[in-house]
Design a protein around this motif. Sequence first.
Motif, PDB file in Angstrom:
ATOM      1  N   PRO A   1     -11.917   5.402  10.504  1.00 10.22           N
ATOM      2  CA  PRO A   1     -11.042   6.553  10.282  1.00 10.22           C
ATOM      3  C   PRO A   1      -9.915   6.316   9.265  1.00 10.22           C
ATOM      4  CG  PRO A   1     -10.436   5.393  12.306  1.00 10.22           C
ATOM      5  CD  PRO A   1     -11.639   4.706  11.782  1.00 10.22           C
ATOM      6  N   GLY A   2      -9.692   5.073   8.860  1.00 12.96           N
ATOM      7  CA  GLY A   2      -8.551   4.784   7.978  1.00 12.96           C
ATOM      8  C   GLY A   2      -8.974   4.527   6.541  1.00 12.96           C
TER       9      GLY A   2
ATOM     10  N   GLY B   1     -12.225   2.680   5.827  1.00  6.66           N
ATOM     11  CA  GLY B   1     -13.380   3.579   5.776  1.00  6.66           C
ATOM     12  C   GLY B   1     -13.465   4.295   4.441  1.00  6.66           C
TER      13      GLY B   1
ATOM     14  N   TYR C   1      -1.824  -6.508  -6.312  1.00  2.00           N
ATOM     15  CA  TYR C   1      -0.462  -6.761  -5.825  1.00  2.00           C
ATOM     16  C   TYR C   1       0.214  -7.756  -6.769  1.00  2.00           C
ATOM     17  CZ  TYR C   1      -2.651  -4.962  -1.552  1.00  2.00           C
ATOM     18  OH  TYR C   1      -3.333  -4.206  -0.642  1.00  2.00           O
TER      19      TYR C   1
ATOM     20  N   ASP D   1     -12.567  -5.843   3.160  1.00  2.00           N
ATOM     21  CA  ASP D   1     -11.225  -6.380   3.416  1.00  2.00           C
ATOM     22  C   ASP D   1     -11.190  -7.468   4.486  1.00  2.00           C
ATOM     23  OD1 ASP D   1      -8.688  -6.577   2.501  1.00  2.00           O
ATOM     24  OD2 ASP D   1      -7.849  -5.138   3.908  1.00  2.00           O
TER      25      ASP D   1
ATOM     26  N   LEU E   1      -3.250   6.064  -4.898  1.00  3.48           N
ATOM     27  CA  LEU E   1      -4.177   5.659  -3.843  1.00  3.48           C
ATOM     28  C   LEU E   1      -5.635   5.975  -4.191  1.00  3.48           C
ATOM     29  CD1 LEU E   1      -4.595   4.383  -1.129  1.00  3.48           C
ATOM     30  CD2 LEU E   1      -4.149   6.579  -0.045  1.00  3.48           C
TER      31      LEU E   1
ATOM     32  N   GLY F   1      -9.824  -2.335   8.789  1.00  2.00           N
ATOM     33  CA  GLY F   1      -9.262  -3.415   7.981  1.00  2.00           C
ATOM     34  C   GLY F   1      -8.037  -3.954   8.673  1.00  2.00           C
TER      35      GLY F   1
ATOM     36  N   ASN G   1      -5.784  -1.966  15.811  1.00  2.00           N
ATOM     37  CA  ASN G   1      -4.678  -2.170  16.747  1.00  2.00           C
ATOM     38  C   ASN G   1      -5.111  -2.081  18.206  1.00  2.00           C
ATOM     39  OD1 ASN G   1      -5.109   0.561  17.048  1.00  2.00           O
ATOM     40  ND2 ASN G   1      -3.303   1.170  15.861  1.00  2.00           N
TER      41      ASN G   1
ATOM     42  N   VAL H   1      -7.000   3.601  -6.654  1.00  2.00           N
ATOM     43  CA  VAL H   1      -7.210   2.267  -6.077  1.00  2.00           C
ATOM     44  C   VAL H   1      -8.461   2.265  -5.210  1.00  2.00           C
ATOM     45  CG1 VAL H   1      -6.285   0.574  -4.432  1.00  2.00           C
ATOM     46  CG2 VAL H   1      -4.794   1.541  -6.187  1.00  2.00           C
TER      47      VAL H   1
ATOM     48  N   ASP I   1       0.833  -1.205   0.000  1.00  2.00           N
ATOM     49  CA  ASP I   1       0.000   0.000   0.000  1.00  2.00           C
ATOM     50  C   ASP I   1       0.870   1.259   0.000  1.00  2.00           C
ATOM     51  OD1 ASP I   1      -2.161  -1.592  -0.019  1.00  2.00           O
ATOM     52  OD2 ASP I   1      -2.846  -1.176   2.015  1.00  2.00           O
TER      53      ASP I   1
ATOM     54  N   GLY J   1      -5.617  -2.421   9.709  1.00  2.00           N
ATOM     55  CA  GLY J   1      -5.001  -1.450  10.624  1.00  2.00           C
ATOM     56  C   GLY J   1      -5.541  -1.490  12.040  1.00  2.00           C
TER      57      GLY J   1
END
Length: 473
Positions: free
Chosen positions: A56-57, A60, A176, A124, A23, A102, A106, A26, A14, A104
Amino acid sequence: MKKVAYAADVRGLDADISQRGELEAVVARVGFAVARITMKMLSGAYGKRVYIEAGPGNNGEDARSAARFLSERGVKVIVKGIKDRDMGSIKEADLFIDGSFGVGINREFEPVKLPPHIPVLSVDVPSGLDADLGTLWGGCLAADVTATVGALKIGLLQNQGPLVSGKVEVALEDLYTSGTSVSLIEDTDVLEHLGEGDLYDHKWRHSVFVLAGSEGMFGAAELSANASYRLASGIVHLYYPSTPGGRMGVTLSPEIVRVGLDSLWAEPVIDAARHFKSTVIGPGLGRSLQLSNLVRRLLNNTEMPALLDADGIFALGDPARLRRIATSRNAPIVITPHEGEFNAFFEGSGVKVVRGEDRVKAAVRAAEMCGAIVLLKGSLTVVASPHGAAYLVGSGSSRLGVGGSGDVLSGVIGGLMARGVEPALASALGAHIHGRASSFLGGYSVRASDLIEGCVGWLSSLDKRWHRGLDVI
Ligand SMILES: NC(=O)C1=CN([C@@H]2O[C@H](COP(=O)(O)OP(=O)(O)OC[C@H]3O[C@@H](n4cnc5c(N)ncnc54)[C@H](O)[C@@H]3O)[C@@H](O)[C@H]2O)[C@@H](O)CC1
């Protein structure tokens, strides 16, 4: 084969996409793919109501992008963040798109509690699922369909992943082009890599040497040898330590040559084995010191691919000894442990399979350590090579959990290796075929011996010309 990625692979790829300034394009492509899957799930678009929860990432962002395409087609779309959930609108929705997190995620996440009738499409990975381990960050919104981007994520395939991902569809398979060393086997791989027999085939070109069976355990040897015979379609010789009164049973195919060993002197066994294209060692063999010596000498003095299962793995002793043997011969060694055998063999080495942890990584580390191909059996079977690549096989079902199933698998792989398929691939294709056989047979239950015909039946059902003759009419 489908590419399978870790979150770190995806982040790296990414980052390349962002650096190239692609980006936005995509995200638009992902949004379009998610919108297409949504309309398929809804059997239409105009007038349908879709609620999108967007995080938020970039996950989204993908979901918001889908919202634009859906609106253009007449879908009534409501997009909200995680913190301003609108339960009133959610309850009226025909479908819920989960774009909260997705790869991310944590920290812990509390998913929305949805009425059971609302289908969920996840972008995802289902939000709350760890994309690597397949464990949950607190809660997780289980999906009916997961539209995963670019490549499968390992967490979708192990631990709780398969239980919360629903049907998984890979969107943008071309995204990819590099960067993953793990692949999931598909039916088309069997068609591609299992070649048709050529005009000049003869039985010794697909020959398997089996060393297996002992008093009380002849069934294991018979299952393995019979499976080798059916998959190799050549010739199989079964060697076994004979004891007074001990005899192979009646289920051994009459076509298989059986040789009872009165002594465990290695030389004649080595001389005989050298003529074969592959060898299978271990099912029901027994665990005496003499047998272990025979197995090691056989491996040290022959040069065909060798598969070791059950007592064959025990005969190798430990990973360091296996490494010495494997790295000093020209043809690969495959070991096929289940979790218990794996943990016993690698005990004290720092490698262990633990529920809730990454079994793919464990198998890869084990293969690197022992210099052999490691097939770790389970609902997600992993075939790891010493150079770090891994094939995953998810075709099996709980019906494979019957006594003798592993013996059949050893023979299936031995047969494919004898047909010249590269050993790591033969192991993965063998596990895939064995898995497909368990469902192909149908019915309430299956015996291990049925699996052999299941493998042949499933292969025969594929649209492929398996044998070549003279094309003259
Ligand atoms: N960047 C790209 O080029 C692409 C991104 N894609 C999508 O982007 C996703 C990855 O994007 P991101 O790296 O932005 O990751 P996410 O969209 O999963 O979210 C990461 C953000 O959420 C925060 N966060 C994590 N857990 C949280 C929690 N429990 N509560 C509140 N906030 C939390 C993090 O601090 C971070 O800001 C992929 O899964 C995929 O859906 C794909 O569309 C492919 C292309």
